[in-house]
Design a protein around this motif. Structure first.
Motif, short mmCIF file in Angstrom:
data_model
loop_
_atom_site.label_atom_id
_atom_site.label_comp_id
_atom_site.label_asym_id
_atom_site.label_seq_id
_atom_site.Cartn_x
_atom_site.Cartn_y
_atom_site.Cartn_z
N UNK A 117 0.83 -1.21 0.00
CA UNK A 117 0.00 0.00 0.00
C UNK A 117 0.86 1.26 0.00
N UNK A 118 1.97 1.22 0.73
CA UNK A 118 2.89 2.36 0.73
C UNK A 118 3.42 2.61 -0.68
N UNK A 119 3.81 1.52 -1.36
CA UNK A 119 4.35 1.64 -2.72
C UNK A 119 3.29 2.19 -3.67
N UNK A 120 2.07 1.68 -3.57
CA UNK A 120 0.99 2.13 -4.44
C UNK A 120 0.72 3.61 -4.24
N UNK A 121 0.72 4.05 -3.00
CA UNK A 121 0.48 5.46 -2.71
C UNK A 121 1.62 6.32 -3.23
N UNK A 122 2.84 5.79 -3.13
CA UNK A 122 4.03 6.55 -3.53
C UNK A 122 4.02 6.87 -5.02
N UNK A 123 3.51 5.95 -5.84
CA UNK A 123 3.52 6.16 -7.29
C UNK A 123 2.13 6.50 -7.83
N UNK A 124 1.25 6.93 -6.94
CA UNK A 124 -0.08 7.35 -7.40
C UNK A 124 0.02 8.50 -8.39
N UNK A 125 0.96 9.40 -8.15
CA UNK A 125 1.22 10.51 -9.07
C UNK A 125 1.92 9.96 -10.31
N UNK A 126 1.37 10.16 -11.51
CA UNK A 126 1.99 9.64 -12.73
C UNK A 126 3.44 10.10 -12.92
N UNK A 187 6.72 -4.09 -6.43
CA UNK A 187 7.22 -3.04 -7.31
C UNK A 187 6.56 -3.07 -8.68
N UNK A 188 5.96 -4.21 -9.03
CA UNK A 188 5.31 -4.32 -10.33
C UNK A 188 4.16 -3.35 -10.53
N UNK A 189 3.62 -2.84 -9.42
CA UNK A 189 2.52 -1.89 -9.54
C UNK A 189 2.93 -0.65 -10.33
N UNK A 190 4.20 -0.26 -10.23
CA UNK A 190 4.66 0.94 -10.93
C UNK A 190 4.44 0.83 -12.43
N UNK A 191 4.84 -0.28 -13.02
CA UNK A 191 4.64 -0.44 -14.46
C UNK A 191 3.18 -0.62 -14.80
N UNK A 192 2.41 -1.26 -13.92
CA UNK A 192 1.00 -1.46 -14.18
C UNK A 192 0.26 -0.12 -14.24
N UNK A 193 0.60 0.79 -13.32
CA UNK A 193 -0.12 2.06 -13.27
C UNK A 193 0.24 2.95 -14.45
N UNK A 194 1.44 2.76 -15.02
CA UNK A 194 1.82 3.50 -16.21
C UNK A 194 1.09 2.93 -17.43
N UNK A 195 1.04 1.61 -17.53
CA UNK A 195 0.36 0.97 -18.66
C UNK A 195 -1.15 1.09 -18.57
N UNK A 196 -1.66 1.05 -17.35
CA UNK A 196 -3.11 1.11 -17.15
C UNK A 196 -3.43 2.03 -15.97
N UNK A 197 -3.51 3.34 -16.22
CA UNK A 197 -3.76 4.30 -15.14
C UNK A 197 -5.05 4.04 -14.36
N UNK A 199 -6.12 1.09 -13.44
CA UNK A 199 -6.06 -0.20 -12.75
C UNK A 199 -6.61 -0.07 -11.33
N UNK A 200 -7.33 -1.09 -10.90
CA UNK A 200 -7.96 -1.11 -9.59
C UNK A 200 -6.94 -1.54 -8.54
N UNK A 201 -6.43 -0.59 -7.77
CA UNK A 201 -5.38 -0.94 -6.82
C UNK A 201 -5.89 -1.79 -5.66
N UNK A 202 -7.17 -1.65 -5.31
CA UNK A 202 -7.70 -2.49 -4.24
C UNK A 202 -7.79 -3.95 -4.68
N UNK A 205 -4.31 -5.29 -4.50
CA UNK A 205 -3.93 -5.60 -3.13
C UNK A 205 -4.58 -6.91 -2.68
N UNK A 206 -5.84 -7.10 -3.03
CA UNK A 206 -6.53 -8.35 -2.66
C UNK A 206 -5.84 -9.56 -3.27
N UNK A 207 -5.41 -9.43 -4.52
CA UNK A 207 -4.69 -10.53 -5.17
C UNK A 207 -3.33 -10.76 -4.51
#
Length: 225
Positions: A117-126, A187-197, A199-202, A205-207
């Protein structure tokens, strides 16, 4: 304002002591000003690197973003590699809270979820997400930046190893691979959020919770493998 009072040795000694205090105050003020200026440069560099890339952003661009002159930038940083080093160092200082999370008692899976969750919040900004990928790309071709990234990686892996060992997930032939998998998933969330802004982060996290549960349960009681 300091209260004027006579001290042992007379007024001359008092004024001498007071001047020392004033000098210390001046040094502290100068240090604070320098720290603020450095932070100003780093914030500007994050924006420039995130928008234009490491090579696309010039020192003049960073200076303009920071409302400073190029000469002022060079007072604090010798080059762009030094700026990247300072950005990574500041991020690691901020991420030290992760070390505290990983040193708490409780369920290992939930601790890893907090890190995610910390990582997801950190890269929330594109811009921050783009910067993270830009630093990795530069590390692939620039040995100086690669060393910076690897040093930060070593610190992070140390925190993770400490948590796993403390919870009985003892050393075995799969320990390094297991840590790699945990790191990749977070760390994979970083590339996911760039490819798919969008993307459902919750859902992500559940996965992660399911995967971490399976991964750590495999090591239940220290019996890994």
């Amino acid at each position: 304002m300091r209260e004027l009072r006579q001290v042992k040795g007379g007024w001359n000694e008092f004024f001498e002591i007071d001047s020392i205090f004033m000098s210390v105050d001046a040094v502290d003020t100068e240090l604070s000003r320098a720290d603020l200026r450095r932070a100003q440069v780093l914030d500007a560099a994050i924006q420039c690197f995130g928008r234009s890339g490491f090579h696309g952003a010039s020192m003049a661009d960073i200076a303009s973003e920071a409302s400073m002159s190029v000469g002022q930038i060079y007072r604090y940083f010798a080059n762009k590699e030094a700026i990247i080093a300072a950005i990574v160092e500041r991020d690691m200082e901020e991420a030290s809270k992760l070390r505290d999370i990983l040193r708490q008692g409780g369920d290992g899976v939930e601790e890893l979820i907090q890190v995610a969750r910390y990582k997801i919040e950190h890269v929330r900004d594109p811009i921050r997400a783009a910067l993270s990928l830009e630093i990795l790309a530069e590390a692939a071709r620039n040995p100086s930046v690669a060393e910076i990234v690897r040093s930060a990686e070593e610190i992070g892996r140390g925190w993770l190893r400490e948590m796993l060992e403390r919870r009985g997930y003892g050393e075995d032939e799969l320990m390094e691979a297991r840590m790699d998998m945990i790191t990749l998933l977070i760390e994979g969330w970083t590339s996911r959020v760039v490819k798919n802004p969008n993307a459902d982060h919750e859902a992500y996290v559940a996965s992660l919770r399911q995967i971490f549960t399976a991964l750590l349960n495999e090591c239940d009681g220290g019996a890994c493998g």
